[in-house]
Structures are given as C-alpha cells and as structure tokens.
Design a protein around this motif. Structure first.
Motif, short mmCIF file in Angstrom:
data_model
loop_
_atom_site.label_atom_id
_atom_site.label_comp_id
_atom_site.label_asym_id
_atom_site.label_seq_id
_atom_site.Cartn_x
_atom_site.Cartn_y
_atom_site.Cartn_z
N MET A 1 0.86 -1.19 0.00
CA MET A 1 0.00 0.00 0.00
C MET A 1 0.89 1.24 0.00
N THR A 2 0.62 2.15 -0.93
CA THR A 2 1.44 3.35 -1.04
C THR A 2 1.08 4.32 0.06
N SER A 3 1.97 5.33 0.21
CA SER A 3 1.73 6.34 1.24
C SER A 3 0.49 7.16 0.93
N THR A 4 0.23 7.39 -0.37
CA THR A 4 -0.95 8.18 -0.75
C THR A 4 -2.23 7.45 -0.39
N SER A 5 -2.27 6.12 -0.67
CA SER A 5 -3.47 5.35 -0.35
C SER A 5 -3.66 5.23 1.16
N ARG A 6 -2.54 5.11 1.90
CA ARG A 6 -2.65 5.04 3.36
C ARG A 6 -3.21 6.35 3.91
N LYS A 7 -2.77 7.49 3.35
CA LYS A 7 -3.30 8.77 3.82
C LYS A 7 -4.79 8.90 3.52
N ALA A 8 -5.18 8.46 2.30
CA ALA A 8 -6.59 8.54 1.93
C ALA A 8 -7.44 7.65 2.84
N TYR A 9 -6.91 6.44 3.14
CA TYR A 9 -7.64 5.54 4.03
C TYR A 9 -7.74 6.13 5.44
N GLY A 10 -6.65 6.78 5.86
CA GLY A 10 -6.68 7.40 7.18
C GLY A 10 -7.68 8.53 7.27
N VAL A 11 -7.80 9.33 6.22
CA VAL A 11 -8.76 10.43 6.21
C VAL A 11 -10.18 9.91 6.22
N LYS A 12 -10.46 8.85 5.43
CA LYS A 12 -11.80 8.30 5.39
C LYS A 12 -12.17 7.61 6.70
N GLY A 13 -11.18 7.03 7.36
CA GLY A 13 -11.47 6.33 8.60
C GLY A 13 -11.49 7.20 9.83
N ALA A 14 -11.08 8.49 9.70
CA ALA A 14 -11.04 9.38 10.85
C ALA A 14 -12.40 9.58 11.51
N PRO A 15 -13.49 9.81 10.74
CA PRO A 15 -14.79 9.98 11.41
C PRO A 15 -15.20 8.77 12.24
N TYR A 16 -14.93 7.57 11.73
CA TYR A 16 -15.28 6.36 12.47
C TYR A 16 -14.44 6.23 13.74
N ALA A 17 -13.20 6.65 13.67
CA ALA A 17 -12.35 6.61 14.86
C ALA A 17 -12.86 7.57 15.93
N PHE A 18 -13.30 8.76 15.51
CA PHE A 18 -13.85 9.71 16.47
C PHE A 18 -15.18 9.23 17.06
N LEU A 19 -15.96 8.51 16.26
CA LEU A 19 -17.26 8.02 16.74
C LEU A 19 -17.13 6.76 17.59
N MET A 20 -16.01 6.09 17.52
CA MET A 20 -15.86 4.80 18.19
C MET A 20 -16.08 4.89 19.70
N PRO A 21 -15.48 5.84 20.44
CA PRO A 21 -15.73 5.88 21.90
C PRO A 21 -17.19 6.06 22.26
N ALA A 22 -17.87 6.99 21.56
CA ALA A 22 -19.29 7.21 21.84
C ALA A 22 -20.11 5.99 21.49
N THR A 23 -19.75 5.31 20.40
CA THR A 23 -20.48 4.10 19.99
C THR A 23 -20.32 2.99 21.01
N VAL A 24 -19.10 2.81 21.50
CA VAL A 24 -18.85 1.76 22.50
C VAL A 24 -19.63 2.05 23.79
N LEU A 25 -19.61 3.30 24.23
CA LEU A 25 -20.35 3.67 25.44
C LEU A 25 -21.85 3.48 25.24
N PHE A 26 -22.34 3.84 24.05
CA PHE A 26 -23.77 3.67 23.75
C PHE A 26 -24.16 2.19 23.79
N LEU A 27 -23.33 1.34 23.21
CA LEU A 27 -23.64 -0.09 23.18
C LEU A 27 -23.58 -0.70 24.57
N LEU A 28 -22.56 -0.33 25.36
CA LEU A 28 -22.36 -0.95 26.66
C LEU A 28 -23.37 -0.49 27.70
#
Length: 306
Positions: A1-28
C-alpha cells in the motif's frame, strides 16, 4: 500500500475513529441493558417442589406470559390512570407558564438577567431535593404556610391526602420544569428577526397582537419539542411520589407505573415481570411520542402548503 493510499484511508477512517468511543459507550451502557431487559421479559423462574436445593429453581422461557400479566395487572393500570391525571395538570400548566415567561422576557420592558435566572434556578435543583423541600412545606406541623393560615383563621387543607395530592405533586414538577422549557422557548424567540416586529408595528399591530399572531406561531417547533419532553417526563414520573411516600399514606408503592416496576424488581424480587412492565412503558412512550410528532409534522406540512 502506497503512502498516498494510506493517507486517503486514514482520512476516510477518521470519522469512524472519532465516533468509536461514543459508539462503545452507547452499546455498553444503553443498547446492551435495554436488550438484556427485553430478554428477561420473556423469561421466568420455574420452581420445582418446595424450591429448595440445587436445581429447584431454574430460569425458563415464558413467551408472552409476563406481558399478559402486566397488561391485566390492576395496579399497573391504576398507576397509569393516576399518571394520566397528573399529566393533564402538569403539561398544560408548565408549558403555559413557560410560554408566558418567555414572552415577558422577550418584551422590551423586561430585560433583566436576574429575572431569567430566578425562573430557571429551580431546574438546577435535583428532583429529590426539590421533592423533599416541598414535602416538608406540605406538612402542617413544620410548614410556615400552615402557621400563617392558622394565625389568619383560614382553612388548612391537607395537600398530601386525596385529590389535593395531585396538585401537590404537580406543583413540584411545574416548579422544577418551567424554567427549562422557558429557556427553550425564549431562545427561539431571540432567533426571530427584528425586521418582522418592525414590519408588524408599521402595520399598526399592538404588542399583544405581535405576541399572538407572530411570536407564538413562529416558536411552534419549540412548543412541540417542549411538549414532547414533557410527555416523556410525565410518563416516567418517579422521584416526586417516591420521595413524598414516607410523608403520607396516600402514596402507595405502586402509585406510578415506574414505582410498580421498582417494587416488583427490588421489593418482590421478580425482575422478569418488572422487565416486561418496563418494556411496555417504553413502548407506550415511544408510540405516544411518535404519534404526536407525526401529527405535528403533518400539520406543519398542511400549513406550509396553504
């Protein structure tokens, strides 16, 4: 995986990373307890023999038995009727006062911050503390109100017995909830452009006409929101009657539906019946809220299409 694709994947996955703590707390702490309560509502304990020894009591599938028992429980139905009468007093009085105070504060003559604070302050007091405060004010032996009534030779009604009990409980809810609803409505009034008022004054509208024909219709969404919250709070009334129960014999352990759930779960130890009752209360709240919101949205669409 190139550095450009890794950066794009990181940008797309950032919202899910920010939502993860709230999602875990909501589920638990929200979704999982609700799911477990629904699961318990379909279970019951089967007792073999005298219920002694290992294996004499075991959990089995009950189907809809707990729900059938709950819907035919006279105490639960009576509690629902009491809450209905309580809500018929609390909701219109609280929202009416909130709207009145919001309109008064929005006028040019009343702009003092201490006035807003004085109306909102009761909401900041915990419900149990407020119920205790008012409960002692309702007791004839310790209340200063009864002392004044006695000195003036006026009647001294017992507010913790019979019909006046509804007024006593409603007063606590109105006193504590009016400030919050007022702030919601007042915030909506502040968002109305001043040009609307200026145009109305140029057309000869009086302050009363501006309030009735401009302000109230334009804050209708806030009124719907506060009404929605008030219905939910009314159906879930628990703190006030539970706190006043030691002060009077007129409040039973099953005065409201939630008190009935608490009594069955922790008084009788039947968590399965309590889970079914709690599920029914949640579904009733959801259906009433959904029905009201749908009716309000339909009315708004009809008015918009005119």
């Amino acid at each position: 995986m190139t550095s450009t694709s890794r950066k794009a994947y990181g940008v797309k996955g950032a919202p899910y990373a920010f939502l993860m703590p709230a999602t875990v707390l909501f589920l638990l702490f929200f979704a999982l307890p609700i799911g477990y309560a629904v699961w318990l509502s379909f279970r019951k304990v089967k007792v073999s023999g005298l219920g002694l020894g290992s294996g004499a009591r075991k959990e089995v599938w009950a189907g809809l038995e707990n729900y059938t028992d709950a819907l035919t429980d006279n105490e639960l139905v009576a509690g629902a009727l009491r809450v209905l009468g309580y809500g018929c007093i609390v909701v219109p009085v609280m929202l009416g006062l909130a709207l009145l105070f919001a309109l008064m504060l929005d006028s040019e003559k009343v702009r003092l911050a201490p006035v807003r604070l004085a109306i909102f302050l009761p909401y900041a007091i915990p419900g149990v503390v407020a119920a205790l405060l008012w409960g002692f004010l309702y007791l004839p032996d310790v209340s200063p109100f009864y002392f004044v009534l006695e000195k003036l030779g006026l009647p001294q009604p017992d507010l913790l017995d019979g019909g006046p009990l509804y007024l006593a409980l409603s007063n606590i809810a109105v006193w504590g909830g009016t400030g919050f609803n007022m702030i919601v409505i007042y915030t909506s009034l502040q968002a109305i452009p001043t040009e609307v008022y200026e145009a109305a004054r140029l057309d000869g509208a009086t302050p009363l006409q501006i309030a009735l024909r401009i302000k109230i219709p334009m804050v209708a969404p806030s009124l719907v929101l506060t009404f929605f919250f008030s219905i939910i709070a009314t159906l879930q009334v628990f703190n006030e009657p539970t706190t006043l129960k030691p002060l009077t014999n007129s409040v039973s352990t099953t005065w409201s539906p939630l008190m009935k759930v608490y009594q069955d779960a922790f008084g009788k130890g039947d968590i399965y019946a309590a889970a079914a009752q709690a599920t029914i209360i949640a579904l009733a709240t959801l259906l009433l809220s959904f029905g009201f919101l749908r009716a309000a949205n339909r009315r708004n669409k009809q008015e918009a299409s005119r």
